[in-house]
Write a protein that holds these residues in place. Structure first.
Motif: not given
Length: 574
Positions: A510-535
Motif C-alpha cells: 500500500l505504501d508503494q501504491l502511494k509512492e506511485k501516486q506521488a510520481g514514482d512510476d517504478e514503485a511496485m504494484e499490489m499482488d494479492k495472491d502473493f499476500i494470500r500465499a504468505l498467509e
C-alpha cells in the motif's frame, strides 16, 4: 563489385554441378584438439639462444627474425634491435611464446651470455612430430595466399586456427584450378589431408581434398582481424565473432560462468526452477515494465521485471532451496551497465537470513575464481585492479551516506523533504523536486557512496522505505536486513532476509501504491495472491539476486554490458 563476383561464382559452380552449400562434411577433429595433441604451450620462459639470422622482415613496428642454427631447424624472434644483418650469428635472450602458431622468442635482445638451450631442444620440448596423421577438418578461411603451383592459407574454427598447404600435384591439376578460381577468403571449407610441420615449425595440413561447404558472399571487413567499430561489432555480432578472438573468449567464459554457477547451486542442494516470464502483475522489483496484450485471454500482461514473488511462493509450497537463471526485462534506459533485457540468477533458502547469504555469496565467489578464472582472483576493470578473493568488506548504508554528506540517518528519514531536495540539487541530481523521499535517498547514495566502492563491498542495513519486500531489521525499525554487493562501483548482487509477515507485506504494498501516486512510476504494484500465499506461511527465508551480465563484465574485464551480451539492444539501423 566483390559481392557480385562471388555471387557469379556460385552460379558458375552450380553450372559445373558443384553445390556451394552441401548438406554435410565428416570432421575427425576440432582444430584445438590437434594443437593440444601435438603442441605444448610455452609460458614465456626465458631462453638464451646462439643462432644465425636467416631472414629479417618488418612486423608491426618491430623486426621479425627467422633464426636457424647448425641443426637446420628454425625459430622466430621479435626484436627492436637495430643494425642486425642476415647471415650473421647472434646470441639472443628473450621469452618463449607461441605466436601465430609458431614458437617465437619475444623481447629478443642481443646479449653476451652463454646459451641456455638450442632450437632443437626447444622444438623437442614444445613441437611434437605429427607423423603425417590423416585428418578431416572444417573451418572458415581466414588467410589465403596463392603462390604459383601451391597455395597456403589458414582455416579457423571456434577455438583454433591451422595452416593449410595445397599443392597442385596432390589435388590434381583440374581440382587445383577450381580451388584457385572459386575459393575466396571467408569461405567455409572442409579439408582432408596429412599433418606435417613446415621449416619454421608451423603445424600444417598438406591437403589432399578441399570441399567448399558454404560460400561467403561478402568480403570480410578490411580489418577482419580486429573490427574496431563498436556499432558493427554489436549489430553484426557474427562478424565480431569471426574477426575478434577476444570476443569469442568472452562468450566462452560467460558460458562457463553459467555452467559453474548451476553446478555450484545444485551441489549446495538448490533446485533449479522456471517461473513465468509473462506475468499479470509487474512486481518483485522497482522498475518500469514492458506491457503486452494476450488476445485470447483479452488481458494485459507484463514481461517480468523479477521472478522474486513466484520463487517465494515455491518456498511456501515446501521447496526449501530454489534458484532460477533467466531473463528479466525493464523498460528503462541503455548505458554501460544496463540493457533492457538482462540475465539474473535469483535464489531463496528457507531458514536463512541475510548474514547466511553473505557467507554463501563469498563461497560462490571462491568457487568461481577457481573454476572460471583459473585461480586468479585479481581482475582489471575500468583501469582498476580488483581483488575478488573473499572475505569482502562489510559497511552500513547510512555510515556511507554520513561519510559522503556529513548527514546522519535522522536527516534522511525525518528532515523536511525540501532539505533532501536541496542536498540532491547540490549533488547535481536531475530534477530532485520530482522525486519521492525514497528516490532522493537512493539518488544521493548513488552520487556520494557508489563511486568510492571499487573493491567488493557488502553494503548492509538499508532504509525500509527503499526495500518493500525485505524484513524489518531486528535492531532498528527504520531499517531492513538487506545488502547490496557492490564491485567496481556497480551493484552486482542484492539480497535480504525476506519479509514473511503477510499483514506487514500488505502495508508495504500500500505504501508503494502511494509512492506511485506521488510520481514514482517504478514503485511496485499490489499482488494479492502473493499476500494470500504468505498467509499460508513463508518460513524465515533469505533471498538474493545476482546480475549475471555484470558478473561477466567483471570476469572479462570489460567496461560495457554490451561486450558480454551476444545481441544487445540497439537503435534501428540507419
Amino acid at each position: 563489385m566483390e559481392e557480385q563476383i562471388r555471387r557469379e561464382k556460385v552460379r558458375k559452380l552450380r553450372e559445373l554441378g558443384i553445390e556451394p552449400y552441401p548438406h554435410k562434411f565428416e570432421v575427425t577433429h576440432e582444430i584445438h584438439n590437434i594443437r593440444e595433441k601435438y603442441e605444448k604451450e610455452p609460458q614465456g620462459e626465458e631462453v638464451v639462444l646462439k643462432t644465425k639470422i636467416k631472414r629479417i622482415s618488418n612486423y608491426e613496428g618491430k623486426k621479425l627474425l627467422r633464426l636457424t642454427d647448425e641443426s637446420g631447424l628454425e625459430i622466430l624472434a621479435l626484436t627492436e634491435e637495430e643494425g642486425l644483418q642476415s647471415g650473421l650469428e647472434y646470441t639472443f635472450k628473450g621469452n618463449l611464446v607461441r605466436h601465430e602458431g609458431k614458437l617465437t622468442v619475444i623481447n629478443a635482445k642481443v646479449v653476451d651470455e652463454k646459451p641456455t638451450t638450442t632450437i632443437e631442444e626447444i622444438k623437442k620440448a614444445y613441437d611434437f612430430d605429427p607423423k603425417g596423421e590423416e585428418v578431416s577438418l572444417a573451418g572458415r578461411l581466414v588467410a589465403w595466399r596463392p603462390m604459383g603451383k601451391a597455395i597456403f592459407g589458414h582455416i579457423q574454427d571456434l577455438l583454433g586456427k591451422i595452416q593449410i598447404y595445397i599443392k597442385r600435384d596432390n589435388v590434381g591439376k583440374e581440382n587445383f584450378k577450381l580451388i584457385k578460381e572459386f575459393i575466396d577468403l571467408g569461405d567455409i571449407v572442409g579439408i582432408k589431408g596429412n599433418l606435417f610441420r613446415t621449416q619454421t615449425g608451423e603445424l600444417t595440413v598438406e591437403v589432399k581434398e578441399l570441399k567448399l561447404l558454404s560460400k561467403c558472399l561478402h568480403p570480410l571487413p578490411e580489418k577482419w582481424h580486429g573490427i574496431k567499430d563498436v556499432e558493427v561489432r554489436y549489430r553484426q555480432r557474427y562478424l565480431d565473432l569471426i574477426a575478434n578472438p577476444n570476443a569469442r573468449k568472452i562468450f566462452l567464459m560467460r558460458s562457463k560462468l553459467l555452467a559453474e554457477i548451476r553446478k555450484f547451486m545444485t551441489e549446495k542442494g538448490f533446485l533449479e526452477v522456471e517461473t513465468p516470464i509473462l506475468q499479470p502483475i509487474a512486481s518483485g522489483a522497482n522498475a518500469k515494465p514492458f506491457i503486452t496484450h494476450h488476445n485470447y485471454l483479452d488481458m494485459d500482461l507484463y514481461l517480468r521485471i523479477a521472478p522474486e514473488l513466484y520463487l517465494k511462493r515455491l518456498i511456501v509450497g515446501g521447496y526449501p532451496k530454489v534458484f532460477e537463471i533467466g531473463k528479466n526485462f525493464r523498460n528503462e534506459g541503455v548505458d554501460t551497465t544496463h540493457n533492457p533485457e538482462f540475465t539474473m540468477m535469483e535464489f531463496y533458502a528457507a531458514y536463512w537470513d541475510y548474514k547466511d547469504l553473505i557467507k554463501f555469496t563469498e563461497r560462490l565467489f571462491e568457487y568461481l575464481i577457481n573454476t572460471v578464472l583459473g585461480g586468479k582472483s585479481k581482475v582489471t576493470f575500468e583501469g582498476m585492479e580488483i581483488d575478488l578473493k573473499p572475505p569482502f568488506r562489510v559497511v552500513k548504508y547510512f555510515d556511507l551516506l554520513k561519510e559522503g554528506t556529513g548527514k546522519d540517518k535522522d536527516f534522511f528519514l525525518k528532515a523536511e523533504k525540501e532539505e533532501l531536495v536541496k542536498l540532491a540539487r547540490e549533488l547535481e541530481v536531475k530534477n530532485p523536486e520530482a522525486l519521492t523521499r525514497a528516490k532522493l535517498i537512493d539518488k544521493i547514495f548513488e552520487k556520494v557512496a557508489e563511486p568510492k566502492l571499487v573493491q567488493p563491498t557488502f553494503v548492509i542495513d538499508f532504509p525500509k522505505i527503499l526495500s518493500p519486500l525485505a524484513k524489518t531489521h531486528r535492531e532498528d525499525p527504520d531499517l531492513v536486513e538487506r545488502f547490496e554487493l557492490i564491485i567496481g562501483k556497480m551493484e552486482v548482487a542484492n539480497a535480504y532476509t525476506e519479509l514473511n509477515d503477510p499483514k506487514e507485506q500488505e502495508e508495504r504494498f500500500l505504501d508503494q501504491l502511494k509512492e506511485k501516486q506521488a510520481g514514482d512510476d517504478e514503485a511496485m504494484e499490489m499482488d494479492k495472491d502473493f499476500i494470500r500465499a504468505l498467509e499460508y506461511g513463508l518460513p524465515p527465508t533469505g533471498g538474493e539476486g545476482i546480475g549475471i551480465d555484470r558478473l561477466a563484465m567483471l570476469f572479462a574485464g570489460v567496461n560495457s554490458i554490451r561486450e558480454v551480451i551476444l545481441f544487445p539492444a540497439m537503435r534501428p539501423e540507419g
